[in-house]
Structure formats: structure tokens, C-alpha cells
Design a protein around this motif. Structure first.
Motif, PDB file in Angstrom:
ATOM      1  N   GLY A   1       0.819  -1.213   0.000  1.00  0.00           N
ATOM      2  CA  GLY A   1       0.000   0.000   0.000  1.00  0.00           C
ATOM      3  C   GLY A   1       0.847   1.254   0.000  1.00  0.00           C
ATOM      4  N   PHE A   2       1.914   1.248   0.785  1.00  0.00           N
ATOM      5  CA  PHE A   2       2.803   2.410   0.863  1.00  0.00           C
ATOM      6  C   PHE A   2       3.481   2.684  -0.474  1.00  0.00           C
ATOM      7  CE2 PHE A   2       6.965   4.332   1.785  1.00  0.00           C
ATOM      8  CZ  PHE A   2       6.533   5.523   2.359  1.00  0.00           C
ATOM      9  N   VAL A   3       3.975   1.631  -1.118  1.00  0.00           N
ATOM     10  CA  VAL A   3       4.648   1.797  -2.413  1.00  0.00           C
ATOM     11  C   VAL A   3       3.684   2.387  -3.437  1.00  0.00           C
ATOM     12  CG1 VAL A   3       5.653   0.521  -4.361  1.00  0.00           C
ATOM     13  CG2 VAL A   3       6.434   0.061  -2.030  1.00  0.00           C
ATOM     14  N   VAL A   4       2.460   1.874  -3.473  1.00  0.00           N
ATOM     15  CA  VAL A   4       1.479   2.377  -4.435  1.00  0.00           C
ATOM     16  C   VAL A   4       1.077   3.813  -4.085  1.00  0.00           C
ATOM     17  CG1 VAL A   4      -0.865   2.040  -5.322  1.00  0.00           C
ATOM     18  CG2 VAL A   4       0.677   0.091  -5.096  1.00  0.00           C
ATOM     19  N   LEU A   5       0.983   4.128  -2.799  1.00  0.00           N
ATOM     20  CA  LEU A   5       0.660   5.489  -2.389  1.00  0.00           C
ATOM     21  C   LEU A   5       1.752   6.470  -2.825  1.00  0.00           C
ATOM     22  CD1 LEU A   5      -1.438   7.180  -0.849  1.00  0.00           C
ATOM     23  CD2 LEU A   5      -0.087   6.778   1.213  1.00  0.00           C
ATOM     24  N   VAL A   6       2.993   6.087  -2.668  1.00  0.00           N
ATOM     25  CA  VAL A   6       4.112   6.932  -3.111  1.00  0.00           C
ATOM     26  C   VAL A   6       4.072   7.109  -4.629  1.00  0.00           C
ATOM     27  CG1 VAL A   6       6.637   7.035  -3.324  1.00  0.00           C
ATOM     28  CG2 VAL A   6       5.590   6.433  -1.133  1.00  0.00           C
TER      29      VAL A   6
ATOM     30  N   GLY B   1      -6.016  14.758 -16.467  1.00  0.00           N
ATOM     31  CA  GLY B   1      -7.169  13.995 -15.974  1.00  0.00           C
ATOM     32  C   GLY B   1      -6.829  12.535 -15.731  1.00  0.00           C
ATOM     33  N   ARG B   2      -6.089  11.950 -16.651  1.00  0.00           N
ATOM     34  CA  ARG B   2      -5.694  10.541 -16.514  1.00  0.00           C
ATOM     35  C   ARG B   2      -4.743  10.367 -15.321  1.00  0.00           C
ATOM     36  NH1 ARG B   2      -3.796   7.443 -21.671  1.00  0.00           N
ATOM     37  NH2 ARG B   2      -5.989   6.977 -21.783  1.00  0.00           N
ATOM     38  N   LEU B   3      -3.823  11.311 -15.151  1.00  0.00           N
ATOM     39  CA  LEU B   3      -2.898  11.229 -14.014  1.00  0.00           C
ATOM     40  C   LEU B   3      -3.647  11.333 -12.688  1.00  0.00           C
ATOM     41  CD1 LEU B   3       0.040  13.408 -15.361  1.00  0.00           C
ATOM     42  CD2 LEU B   3       0.043  10.937 -15.013  1.00  0.00           C
ATOM     43  N   ARG B   4      -4.632  12.238 -12.617  1.00  0.00           N
ATOM     44  CA  ARG B   4      -5.424  12.370 -11.390  1.00  0.00           C
ATOM     45  C   ARG B   4      -6.232  11.092 -11.128  1.00  0.00           C
ATOM     46  NH1 ARG B   4      -6.400  17.630 -13.580  1.00  0.00           N
ATOM     47  NH2 ARG B   4      -5.182  19.168 -12.435  1.00  0.00           N
ATOM     48  N   LEU B   5      -6.792  10.519 -12.180  1.00  0.00           N
ATOM     49  CA  LEU B   5      -7.562   9.288 -12.033  1.00  0.00           C
ATOM     50  C   LEU B   5      -6.666   8.142 -11.562  1.00  0.00           C
ATOM     51  CD1 LEU B   5     -10.306   7.915 -12.367  1.00  0.00           C
ATOM     52  CD2 LEU B   5      -9.685   7.424 -14.738  1.00  0.00           C
ATOM     53  N   LEU B   6      -5.486   8.022 -12.141  1.00  0.00           N
ATOM     54  CA  LEU B   6      -4.548   6.986 -11.705  1.00  0.00           C
ATOM     55  C   LEU B   6      -4.104   7.208 -10.262  1.00  0.00           C
ATOM     56  CD1 LEU B   6      -2.336   6.591 -14.905  1.00  0.00           C
ATOM     57  CD2 LEU B   6      -3.899   4.884 -13.949  1.00  0.00           C
ATOM     58  N   ALA B   7      -3.876   8.455  -9.886  1.00  0.00           N
ATOM     59  CA  ALA B   7      -3.490   8.771  -8.508  1.00  0.00           C
ATOM     60  C   ALA B   7      -4.627   8.425  -7.547  1.00  0.00           C
ATOM     61  CB  ALA B   7      -3.105  10.236  -8.383  1.00  0.00           C
ATOM     62  N   PHE B   8      -5.862   8.703  -7.945  1.00  0.00           N
ATOM     63  CA  PHE B   8      -7.011   8.360  -7.114  1.00  0.00           C
ATOM     64  C   PHE B   8      -7.123   6.839  -6.970  1.00  0.00           C
ATOM     65  CE2 PHE B   8     -11.551   7.314  -6.607  1.00  0.00           C
ATOM     66  CZ  PHE B   8     -11.774   7.921  -5.388  1.00  0.00           C
ATOM     67  N   GLY B   9      -6.936   6.119  -8.070  1.00  0.00           N
ATOM     68  CA  GLY B   9      -6.952   4.657  -8.017  1.00  0.00           C
ATOM     69  C   GLY B   9      -5.863   4.122  -7.096  1.00  0.00           C
TER      70      GLY B   9
ATOM     71  N   LEU C   1      -4.631   5.704  -4.527  1.00  0.00           N
ATOM     72  CA  LEU C   1      -5.063   6.008  -3.165  1.00  0.00           C
ATOM     73  C   LEU C   1      -6.070   4.966  -2.672  1.00  0.00           C
ATOM     74  CD1 LEU C   1      -5.246   7.849  -0.659  1.00  0.00           C
ATOM     75  CD2 LEU C   1      -7.050   9.112  -1.873  1.00  0.00           C
ATOM     76  N   VAL C   2      -7.048   4.643  -3.496  1.00  0.00           N
ATOM     77  CA  VAL C   2      -8.046   3.637  -3.107  1.00  0.00           C
ATOM     78  C   VAL C   2      -7.373   2.288  -2.845  1.00  0.00           C
ATOM     79  CG1 VAL C   2     -10.051   2.319  -3.928  1.00  0.00           C
ATOM     80  CG2 VAL C   2      -9.963   4.799  -4.247  1.00  0.00           C
ATOM     81  N   TYR C   3      -6.489   1.875  -3.747  1.00  0.00           N
ATOM     82  CA  TYR C   3      -5.766   0.612  -3.575  1.00  0.00           C
ATOM     83  C   TYR C   3      -4.963   0.625  -2.271  1.00  0.00           C
ATOM     84  CZ  TYR C   3      -2.530  -3.239  -4.407  1.00  0.00           C
ATOM     85  OH  TYR C   3      -1.801  -4.391  -4.282  1.00  0.00           O
ATOM     86  N   ALA C   4      -4.263   1.730  -2.008  1.00  0.00           N
ATOM     87  CA  ALA C   4      -3.451   1.823  -0.797  1.00  0.00           C
ATOM     88  C   ALA C   4      -4.326   1.756   0.454  1.00  0.00           C
ATOM     89  CB  ALA C   4      -2.632   3.116  -0.811  1.00  0.00           C
ATOM     90  N   LEU C   5      -5.463   2.429   0.442  1.00  0.00           N
ATOM     91  CA  LEU C   5      -6.359   2.396   1.600  1.00  0.00           C
ATOM     92  C   LEU C   5      -6.886   0.984   1.849  1.00  0.00           C
ATOM     93  CD1 LEU C   5      -8.327   5.741   1.133  1.00  0.00           C
ATOM     94  CD2 LEU C   5      -6.537   5.221   2.827  1.00  0.00           C
ATOM     95  N   ILE C   6      -7.177   0.263   0.781  1.00  0.00           N
ATOM     96  CA  ILE C   6      -7.628  -1.131   0.921  1.00  0.00           C
ATOM     97  C   ILE C   6      -6.513  -1.980   1.523  1.00  0.00           C
ATOM     98  CG2 ILE C   6      -8.249  -3.212  -0.389  1.00  0.00           C
ATOM     99  CD1 ILE C   6      -9.833  -1.288  -2.278  1.00  0.00           C
ATOM    100  N   ARG C   7      -5.290  -1.814   1.022  1.00  0.00           N
ATOM    101  CA  ARG C   7      -4.146  -2.564   1.569  1.00  0.00           C
ATOM    102  C   ARG C   7      -3.929  -2.226   3.039  1.00  0.00           C
ATOM    103  NH1 ARG C   7      -4.543  -6.442  -0.277  1.00  0.00           N
ATOM    104  NH2 ARG C   7      -5.487  -6.051  -2.218  1.00  0.00           N
TER     105      ARG C   7
END
Length: 169
Positions: free
Chosen positions: A34-39, A85-93, A95-101
Motif C-alpha cells: 500500500g505504501f509503495v502504491v501510495l508513493v 485527468g488521466r494522471l489524477r484518475l490513476l493517482a485516485f486509483g 489512493l483507493v488501492y493503498a487504503l484497501i491494503r
């Protein structure tokens, strides 16, 4: 035959302690993912107002990577099609993945049954992708990823099969 002076209660406590250590190791592993994906997601947000392709090319050049090799090429291709827009969407994804982890890691750390089920299910989901990656590009990375995922899935499955015998009181 050898005789052990360990009582059945002591053996059960030792076994429970080993299971708790294993569970906490899996929890730390999930939190690290989760941390790696958040970074990485945070790094994507830094690219929103910049020329992502030029920055990606500078990074590849600075690290002395071959732009034609697999991972640098993928990195450069992603940067080429990057829009704010795509970068923000990927960053949001991310964040969601990291929160789940992180939620899974906390649940595993505290020995929650739901987290064990969730960890086993999400670990099993990765297996086909890791097998395909290993077949397409045999190298150490997919082997390590496959071994780690299989190990986590088997460990959690065994814990779940044993039920509540190793639960903290």
C-alpha cells in the motif's frame, strides 16, 4: 525416543505465537504494498502540471536505463499518453488501492477473520497474472511474486481452516 518437557499448553502457546508472527508478517507486507502504491500515486500528482513525457525521458536517462528495454519502455509509453485527468484518475486509483491494503494490514495485524478471508481472496486473484508474467517473461521478479502470493494464500487458508484455535483472547 526423546521426551519433551513442554506441556500441551506451552506447545499451543508457542504455536499460536508463531501464527501471530506469520500473520503480522503478512500484515507488514500488505502495508508495504500500500505504501509503495501510495508513493507512486503521489508521484503521478507531481506530474499533473509538467510535461510527463519529457520528465519520464529524463528519469530513464538519469538512471542510465535502456529506453528500449521492457520496464523503461512501458514507463515511457505511459508517460506519452498522460493527460492531467488521466494522471489524477490513476493517482485516485492508487489512493483507493493503498487504503484497501492498509485496512487489510490493520485487520491482519489484529487477527481479524474478515482480513484473513480478504487477504486470501486478493492473494489468489494475483496468481493467474503472476503465472502469465512468469510464462511471458521468465525472470526472478515473477518467480518471487508467485512464491510470495502462493505462500500468503496457503498460510491464510491454513489459518482459516483451523478456525478460532489460534485467535487471540
Amino acid at each position: 525416543m526423546g521426551y519433551s518437557s513442554e506441556t500441551p499448553d506451552a506447545a499451543a502457546a508457542r504455536d499460536a505465537s508463531a501464527h501471530e508472527l506469520g500473520l503480522r508478517t503478512v500484515a507488514v507486507f500488505e502495508a508495504a504494498k500500500g505504501f509503495v502504491v501510495l508513493v507512486a500515486g503521489s508521484g503521478l500528482l507531481l506530474l499533473v502540471r509538467r510535461d510527463a513525457q519529457a520528465m519520464a525521458e529524463r528519469i530513464v536517462e538519469h538512471l542510465h536505463l535502456d529506453p528500449a528495454s521492457r520496464y523503461p519502455h512501458i514507463f515511457l509509453q505511459l508517460a506519452t499518453g498522460a493527460t492531467p485527468g488521466r494522471l489524477r484518475l490513476l493517482a485516485f486509483g492508487a489512493l483507493v488501492y493503498a487504503l484497501i491494503r492498509f485496512a487489510e494490514a490493520v485487520g491482519l495485524w489484529h487477527g481479524r477473520r474478515w482480513a484473513e478471508w480478504f487477504g486470501m481472496a486478493t492473494g489468489a486473484v494475483y496468481l493467474p497474472f503472476e503465472v502469465v508474467a512468469l510464462v511471458r517473461h521468465p525472470s526472478i521478479e515473477p518467480v518471487v511474486a508467485l512464491i510470495a502470493s502462493v505462500g500468503i494464500v496457503v498460510f491464510l487458508a491454513v489459518r482459516l481452516k483451523k478456525g478460532g484455535r489460534h485467535r487471540r483472547t
